[in-house]
Write a protein that holds these residues in place. Sequence first.
Motif, PDB file in Angstrom:
ATOM      1  N   ARG A  39       0.843  -1.194   0.000  1.00  0.00           N
ATOM      2  CA  ARG A  39       0.000   0.000   0.000  1.00  0.00           C
ATOM      3  C   ARG A  39       0.873   1.237   0.000  1.00  0.00           C
ATOM      4  NH1 ARG A  39      -5.216  -0.297   2.037  1.00  0.00           N
ATOM      5  NH2 ARG A  39      -5.322   1.896   1.475  1.00  0.00           N
ATOM      6  N   LEU A  40       0.451   2.246  -0.743  1.00  0.00           N
ATOM      7  CA  LEU A  40       1.139   3.528  -0.772  1.00  0.00           C
ATOM      8  C   LEU A  40       0.107   4.594  -0.472  1.00  0.00           C
ATOM      9  CD1 LEU A  40       3.964   4.770  -1.556  1.00  0.00           C
ATOM     10  CD2 LEU A  40       2.974   5.200  -3.810  1.00  0.00           C
ATOM     11  N   THR A  41       0.359   5.428   0.539  1.00  0.00           N
ATOM     12  CA  THR A  41      -0.630   6.427   0.946  1.00  0.00           C
ATOM     13  C   THR A  41      -0.033   7.828   0.914  1.00  0.00           C
ATOM     14  OG1 THR A  41      -0.049   6.066   3.282  1.00  0.00           O
ATOM     15  CG2 THR A  41      -1.892   4.805   2.406  1.00  0.00           C
ATOM     16  N   PHE A  42      -0.832   8.749   0.405  1.00  0.00           N
ATOM     17  CA  PHE A  42      -0.535  10.182   0.415  1.00  0.00           C
ATOM     18  C   PHE A  42       0.854  10.497  -0.157  1.00  0.00           C
ATOM     19  CE2 PHE A  42      -3.535   9.519   3.969  1.00  0.00           C
ATOM     20  CZ  PHE A  42      -4.604  10.223   3.446  1.00  0.00           C
ATOM     21  N   GLN A  43       1.111   9.940  -1.350  1.00  0.00           N
ATOM     22  CA  GLN A  43       2.368  10.224  -2.039  1.00  0.00           C
ATOM     23  C   GLN A  43       2.090  11.114  -3.245  1.00  0.00           C
ATOM     24  OE1 GLN A  43       5.578   9.238  -1.049  1.00  0.00           O
ATOM     25  NE2 GLN A  43       4.409   8.741   0.797  1.00  0.00           N
ATOM     26  N   PRO A  44       2.949  12.103  -3.508  1.00  0.00           N
ATOM     27  CA  PRO A  44       2.729  13.004  -4.652  1.00  0.00           C
ATOM     28  C   PRO A  44       2.573  12.224  -5.961  1.00  0.00           C
ATOM     29  CG  PRO A  44       4.528  13.796  -3.276  1.00  0.00           C
ATOM     30  CD  PRO A  44       4.176  12.431  -2.767  1.00  0.00           C
ATOM     31  N   GLY A  45       1.594  12.656  -6.764  1.00  0.00           N
ATOM     32  CA  GLY A  45       1.368  12.034  -8.048  1.00  0.00           C
ATOM     33  C   GLY A  45       0.448  10.833  -8.025  1.00  0.00           C
ATOM     34  N   TYR A  46       0.126  10.347  -6.825  1.00  0.00           N
ATOM     35  CA  TYR A  46      -0.744   9.182  -6.686  1.00  0.00           C
ATOM     36  C   TYR A  46      -2.043   9.566  -5.974  1.00  0.00           C
ATOM     37  CZ  TYR A  46       3.270   6.218  -7.856  1.00  0.00           C
ATOM     38  OH  TYR A  46       4.332   5.624  -8.487  1.00  0.00           O
ATOM     39  N   GLU A  47      -3.084   8.789  -6.215  1.00  0.00           N
ATOM     40  CA  GLU A  47      -4.300   8.973  -5.433  1.00  0.00           C
ATOM     41  C   GLU A  47      -4.002   8.686  -3.959  1.00  0.00           C
ATOM     42  OE1 GLU A  47      -7.528   6.889  -7.334  1.00  0.00           O
ATOM     43  OE2 GLU A  47      -7.429   8.171  -9.117  1.00  0.00           O
ATOM     44  N   SER A  48      -4.917   9.036  -3.063  1.00  0.00           N
ATOM     45  CA  SER A  48      -4.599   9.059  -1.633  1.00  0.00           C
ATOM     46  C   SER A  48      -4.127   7.721  -1.092  1.00  0.00           C
ATOM     47  CB  SER A  48      -5.817   9.552  -0.840  1.00  0.00           C
ATOM     48  OG  SER A  48      -6.926   8.701  -1.052  1.00  0.00           O
ATOM     49  N   SER A  49      -4.651   6.641  -1.615  1.00  0.00           N
ATOM     50  CA  SER A  49      -4.227   5.309  -1.176  1.00  0.00           C
ATOM     51  C   SER A  49      -4.293   4.373  -2.371  1.00  0.00           C
ATOM     52  CB  SER A  49      -5.134   4.805  -0.043  1.00  0.00           C
ATOM     53  OG  SER A  49      -4.711   3.528   0.399  1.00  0.00           O
ATOM     54  N   VAL A  50      -3.163   3.776  -2.711  1.00  0.00           N
ATOM     55  CA  VAL A  50      -3.100   2.927  -3.901  1.00  0.00           C
ATOM     56  C   VAL A  50      -2.408   1.615  -3.563  1.00  0.00           C
ATOM     57  CG1 VAL A  50      -3.062   4.918  -5.461  1.00  0.00           C
ATOM     58  CG2 VAL A  50      -0.907   3.887  -4.704  1.00  0.00           C
ATOM     59  N   VAL A  51      -2.629   0.629  -4.415  1.00  0.00           N
ATOM     60  CA  VAL A  51      -1.967  -0.668  -4.309  1.00  0.00           C
ATOM     61  C   VAL A  51      -0.966  -0.778  -5.451  1.00  0.00           C
ATOM     62  CG1 VAL A  51      -2.259  -3.175  -4.345  1.00  0.00           C
ATOM     63  CG2 VAL A  51      -3.988  -1.734  -3.235  1.00  0.00           C
ATOM     64  N   LEU A  52       0.292  -1.064  -5.106  1.00  0.00           N
ATOM     65  CA  LEU A  52       1.365  -1.179  -6.092  1.00  0.00           C
ATOM     66  C   LEU A  52       2.079  -2.517  -5.914  1.00  0.00           C
ATOM     67  CD1 LEU A  52       3.166   2.295  -5.878  1.00  0.00           C
ATOM     68  CD2 LEU A  52       1.387   1.603  -7.481  1.00  0.00           C
ATOM     69  N   PRO A  53       2.740  -3.003  -6.964  1.00  0.00           N
ATOM     70  CA  PRO A  53       3.635  -4.150  -6.762  1.00  0.00           C
ATOM     71  C   PRO A  53       4.723  -3.786  -5.759  1.00  0.00           C
ATOM     72  CG  PRO A  53       3.267  -3.734  -9.104  1.00  0.00           C
ATOM     73  CD  PRO A  53       2.692  -2.559  -8.374  1.00  0.00           C
ATOM     74  N   ASP A  54       5.184  -4.777  -4.980  1.00  0.00           N
ATOM     75  CA  ASP A  54       6.212  -4.470  -3.985  1.00  0.00           C
ATOM     76  C   ASP A  54       7.616  -4.435  -4.578  1.00  0.00           C
ATOM     77  OD1 ASP A  54       6.939  -7.149  -4.309  1.00  0.00           O
ATOM     78  OD2 ASP A  54       6.170  -7.794  -2.368  1.00  0.00           O
ATOM     79  N   GLY A  55       7.737  -4.759  -5.863  1.00  0.00           N
ATOM     80  CA  GLY A  55       9.025  -4.645  -6.546  1.00  0.00           C
ATOM     81  C   GLY A  55       9.939  -5.839  -6.402  1.00  0.00           C
ATOM     82  N   ALA A  56       9.564  -6.830  -5.605  1.00  0.00           N
ATOM     83  CA  ALA A  56      10.401  -8.021  -5.403  1.00  0.00           C
ATOM     84  C   ALA A  56      10.067  -9.067  -6.475  1.00  0.00           C
ATOM     85  CB  ALA A  56      10.198  -8.587  -4.006  1.00  0.00           C
ATOM     86  N   TRP A  57      10.369  -8.726  -7.731  1.00  0.00           N
ATOM     87  CA  TRP A  57       9.985  -9.591  -8.843  1.00  0.00           C
ATOM     88  C   TRP A  57      10.812 -10.867  -8.861  1.00  0.00           C
ATOM     89  CZ3 TRP A  57       5.561  -8.345 -10.798  1.00  0.00           C
ATOM     90  CH2 TRP A  57       5.164  -7.007 -10.818  1.00  0.00           C
ATOM     91  N   GLU A  58      10.118 -11.977  -9.095  1.00  0.00           N
ATOM     92  CA  GLU A  58      10.748 -13.289  -9.169  1.00  0.00           C
ATOM     93  C   GLU A  58      10.209 -14.041 -10.382  1.00  0.00           C
ATOM     94  OE1 GLU A  58      11.123 -14.183  -4.359  1.00  0.00           O
ATOM     95  OE2 GLU A  58       9.524 -15.119  -5.563  1.00  0.00           O
ATOM     96  N   PRO A  59      10.965 -14.999 -10.911  1.00  0.00           N
ATOM     97  CA  PRO A  59      10.416 -15.841 -11.979  1.00  0.00           C
ATOM     98  C   PRO A  59       9.209 -16.624 -11.470  1.00  0.00           C
ATOM     99  CG  PRO A  59      12.796 -16.128 -11.765  1.00  0.00           C
ATOM    100  CD  PRO A  59      12.352 -15.335 -10.577  1.00  0.00           C
TER     101      PRO A  59
END
Length: 240
Positions: free
Chosen positions: A25-45
């Motif tokens: 979850r990402l909350t109150f970050q510039p450029g994003y809506e108030s609360s969004v769901v993003l990938p955590d970036g730990a990409w694996e095959p």
Amino acid sequence: MHPAAIAFQDPGRLHARCEIAGVRRLTFQPGYESSVVLPDGAWEPLPAGYPERFAPGLLTRDGGLVELFRLPDSVVDIRTLATLVYGLGDPFPVTLGETCDAPGLPVTHVSPDSGLRPGLHVDNHQSLAYADRETARRRLCVNLGPGSRYVLLADTDIKSVCRTVHDRYESHRPATSDLGLYVTLRRPLRVLRLRIDPGEGWFAPTAVLPYDESTEGQTQHSVTASWLGHWERGVFGPLI
């Protein structure tokens, strides 16, 4: 939970262009809506044997299928692409326009209402209720390059999410906010990242399956063109 139904012929080709990660979850970050769901970036095959989890079943409708494809050589510009799209079988496809996205973006989509990024989200152009979600148009998106990019697909559909977070889900109109509540409740959710190279594209049921796109890790910008429509499966030859 209902996973994405991905059309593929060779599990090895799906493995070669697909990775998987968790979400945050990402909350109150510039450029994003108030609360969004993003990938955590730990990409694996994808784990061994995992592609079979996404194989379409006998009851998978054409409108519920994710398909990757390569454009025919006859498509040389946006005009010939638009002509091709209007000949795919839906006489009234909805044009969503073109975007140009810089490299390095975890998610690319911007809400036309807020001008902010919604993160993983569902399309609500038709604003369909829970019971009618499967009748929605599929999204067709083509990468016109010059850079590669990714389509991000949640492994759980929005109807499954609604059944988890709402008691009276049958009368509910699914929305992206339901996905945020689902993640807040720490329900399991993972995201697939499938590479889309220039000249390639995808179909997906984006009113049902939470999604976005990404240019993370790329060094060139990429342009896309998108439409919504009712298209039968297999209008292009399989890419994977």
